[in-house]
Design an enzyme around this catalytic site. Structure first.
Site, PDB file in Angstrom:
ATOM      1  N   THR A 188       0.028  -0.825  -0.132  1.00  0.00           N
ATOM      2  CA  THR A 188      -0.295  -0.413   0.223  1.00  0.00           C
ATOM      3  C   THR A 188       0.531   1.608  -0.016  1.00  0.00           C
ATOM      4  OG1 THR A 188      -0.400   0.016   2.727  1.00  0.00           O
ATOM      5  CG2 THR A 188      -1.886  -1.567   0.869  1.00  0.00           C
ATOM      6  N   ASP A 189       0.351   2.128  -0.338  1.00  0.00           N
ATOM      7  CA  ASP A 189       1.055   3.858  -0.574  1.00  0.00           C
ATOM      8  C   ASP A 189       0.244   4.631   0.972  1.00  0.00           C
ATOM      9  OD1 ASP A 189      -2.164   4.825  -0.277  1.00  0.00           O
ATOM     10  OD2 ASP A 189      -2.239   5.543  -2.110  1.00  0.00           O
ATOM     11  N   TYR A 190       1.113   5.428   1.291  1.00  0.00           N
ATOM     12  CA  TYR A 190       0.886   6.227   2.619  1.00  0.00           C
ATOM     13  C   TYR A 190      -0.874   6.006   3.198  1.00  0.00           C
ATOM     14  CZ  TYR A 190      -0.916  10.179  -0.022  1.00  0.00           C
ATOM     15  OH  TYR A 190      -1.678  10.974  -0.824  1.00  0.00           O
ATOM     16  N   SER A 191      -1.894   5.950   2.194  1.00  0.00           N
ATOM     17  CA  SER A 191      -3.342   5.866   1.960  1.00  0.00           C
ATOM     18  C   SER A 191      -3.715   4.824   2.704  1.00  0.00           C
ATOM     19  CB  SER A 191      -3.723   6.809   1.896  1.00  0.00           C
ATOM     20  OG  SER A 191      -4.216   6.328   0.756  1.00  0.00           O
ATOM     21  N   ASN A 214      -4.874   2.546   0.416  1.00  0.00           N
ATOM     22  CA  ASN A 214      -4.633   2.280  -0.545  1.00  0.00           C
ATOM     23  C   ASN A 214      -3.162   0.977  -1.768  1.00  0.00           C
ATOM     24  OD1 ASN A 214      -7.112   3.109  -0.614  1.00  0.00           O
ATOM     25  ND2 ASN A 214      -6.382   4.990  -1.098  1.00  0.00           N
TER      26      ASN A 214
END
Length: 164
Positions: free
Chosen positions: A40-43, A45
């Site tokens: 995932t990315d920082y959010s 997602n």
């Protein structure tokens, strides 16, 4: 705000992917994935590149299920690099979710292998991604496209396409 500014832009249809969004026929190989934090990315997602890695993992496992180990292809001097990739992201996937990467080889055109993909919820109710990848058989030593697939590989792949 004017009415014109309220209209959401729409992506133009991608012909190669249109048929995949509603495809239900044909034999799909299914590869389950559980989304880990590193996908995932920082959010929270899933990062776009993780989907592509899952697609490759599913393709390699599909080939393995037919008795074609990628390491054996390399030993034969054959590589299958990606020469074309088309992806349509329909919905985002979140950390901790389970998904199924579905893949099938659509057709074999000489030494070009076309693979279709769908990433869905395990119950098949949500479609997250559709994609298509084209691979070409290359002689690893010479770095040139092979004129034909090694016979053992061609025979095994014919089972995926029903001899098409």
């Amino acid at each position: 705000m004017s009415e014109q500014n309220q209209i959401q832009p729409q992506l133009q249809p991608t012909v190669a992917l249109d048929k995949l969004s509603s495809a239900t026929s044909g034999t799909w190989f299914e590869y389950p994935v559980r989304v880990q934090p590193h996908h995932t990315d920082y959010s929270g997602n899933v990062w776009h590149g993780s989907y592509i890695a899952w697609m490759e993992e599913a393709r390699v496992e599909c080939l393995r299920s037919l008795g074609i180990n990628f390491a054996d292809l390399v030993a034969l001097g054959c590589d299958l690099p990606v020469v074309e990739l088309t992806v349509r992201y329909h919905r985002s996937v979140q950390m901790g979710m389970a998904v199924v990467v579905r893949t099938r080889m659509d057709d074999l055109e000489g030494v070009r292998l076309n693979w279709d993909y769908q990433i869905q919820s395990p119950d098949g109710q949500q479609l997250y991604l559709t994609g298509r990848v084209t691979l070409v058989a290359v002689d690893r030593e010479k770095g040139k496209i092979l004129r034909q697939l090694p016979p053992a590989v061609k025979d095994a792949l014919a089972r995926l396409t029903g001899g098409r």
